[in-house]
Design a protein around this motif. Structure first.
Motif, short mmCIF file in Angstrom:
data_model
loop_
_atom_site.label_atom_id
_atom_site.label_comp_id
_atom_site.label_asym_id
_atom_site.label_seq_id
_atom_site.Cartn_x
_atom_site.Cartn_y
_atom_site.Cartn_z
N ALA A 2 0.84 -1.20 0.00
CA ALA A 2 0.00 0.00 0.00
C ALA A 2 0.87 1.25 0.00
CB ALA A 2 -0.93 -0.01 1.20
N TRP B 9 1.11 4.12 -2.95
CA TRP B 9 0.88 5.53 -2.61
C TRP B 9 2.06 6.40 -3.05
CZ3 TRP B 9 3.33 8.78 1.03
CH2 TRP B 9 2.67 10.00 1.26
N GLU C 68 2.21 6.70 -6.83
CA GLU C 68 1.16 7.59 -7.32
C GLU C 68 1.49 9.05 -7.03
OE1 GLU C 68 -3.50 8.53 -6.41
OE2 GLU C 68 -2.87 6.43 -6.39
N GLU C 69 1.95 9.33 -5.81
CA GLU C 69 2.30 10.70 -5.42
C GLU C 69 3.41 11.28 -6.30
OE1 GLU C 69 1.32 12.88 -2.66
OE2 GLU C 69 -0.46 11.62 -2.90
N GLN D 75 -4.44 3.63 5.01
CA GLN D 75 -4.20 5.07 4.88
C GLN D 75 -2.69 5.26 5.05
OE1 GLN D 75 -6.46 7.55 4.31
NE2 GLN D 75 -4.76 8.98 4.22
N VAL D 76 -2.03 5.81 4.04
CA VAL D 76 -0.58 5.95 4.06
C VAL D 76 -0.22 7.43 4.10
CG1 VAL D 76 1.58 5.42 2.86
CG2 VAL D 76 -0.36 3.84 2.69
N SER D 77 0.79 7.76 4.90
CA SER D 77 1.30 9.13 4.93
C SER D 77 2.81 9.09 5.13
CB SER D 77 0.63 9.93 6.05
OG SER D 77 0.82 9.32 7.30
#
Length: 123
Positions: A18, A22, A25-26, A78-80
């Motif tokens: 995941a 992310w 994509e970012e 949820q990735v940050s």
């Protein structure tokens, strides 16, 4: 002490996948995971809690380290990004484009040959 694993541990594979998706994509990139950094706390955490760990990512000739926080939510993640603490492994593992070539040209101008040792992007 910084710990680096070449293989993503089974327990972290869904979270690492995941995080990779992310990050790609970012950044509009096609990085691949080549290692996990400081995953001990994430491995010890219960399955339904947020975890933080580092990923060693490579795309073509560039490798970097990204520290991420992955939190399970409603069957997804949820990735940050997380600011990595100073460590022995810097965030950018490859020198800026052109630096390596200039260095090689200078060294080869004064030596018969040069030996480069590259380990996980560090040279």
């Amino acid at each position: 002490m910084v710990t680096v694993a070449d293989d993503v541990p089974e327990k972290l594979r869904p979270a690492a996948s995941a995080a990779l998706a992310w990050i790609n994509e970012e950044r509009g990139a096609a990085f691949e995971v080549t290692g996990v950094v400081d995953a001990d706390a994430a491995l010890a955490a219960p399955a339904d809690t947020a975890v933080e760990f580092g990923l060693v990512l490579c795309e073509d000739e560039m490798c970097l380290r990204e520290q991420v926080r992955v939190e399970p939510r409603d069957g997804r993640f949820q990735v940050s990004a997380v600011e990595a603490a100073p460590s022995l492994i810097p965030p950018l593992l490859d020198p800026p484009q052109g630096v390596r070539r200039d260095w090689l040209d200078r060294v080869l101008g004064t030596r018969e040959f040069a030996v480069l040792l590259v380990y996980r992007g560090l040279w």
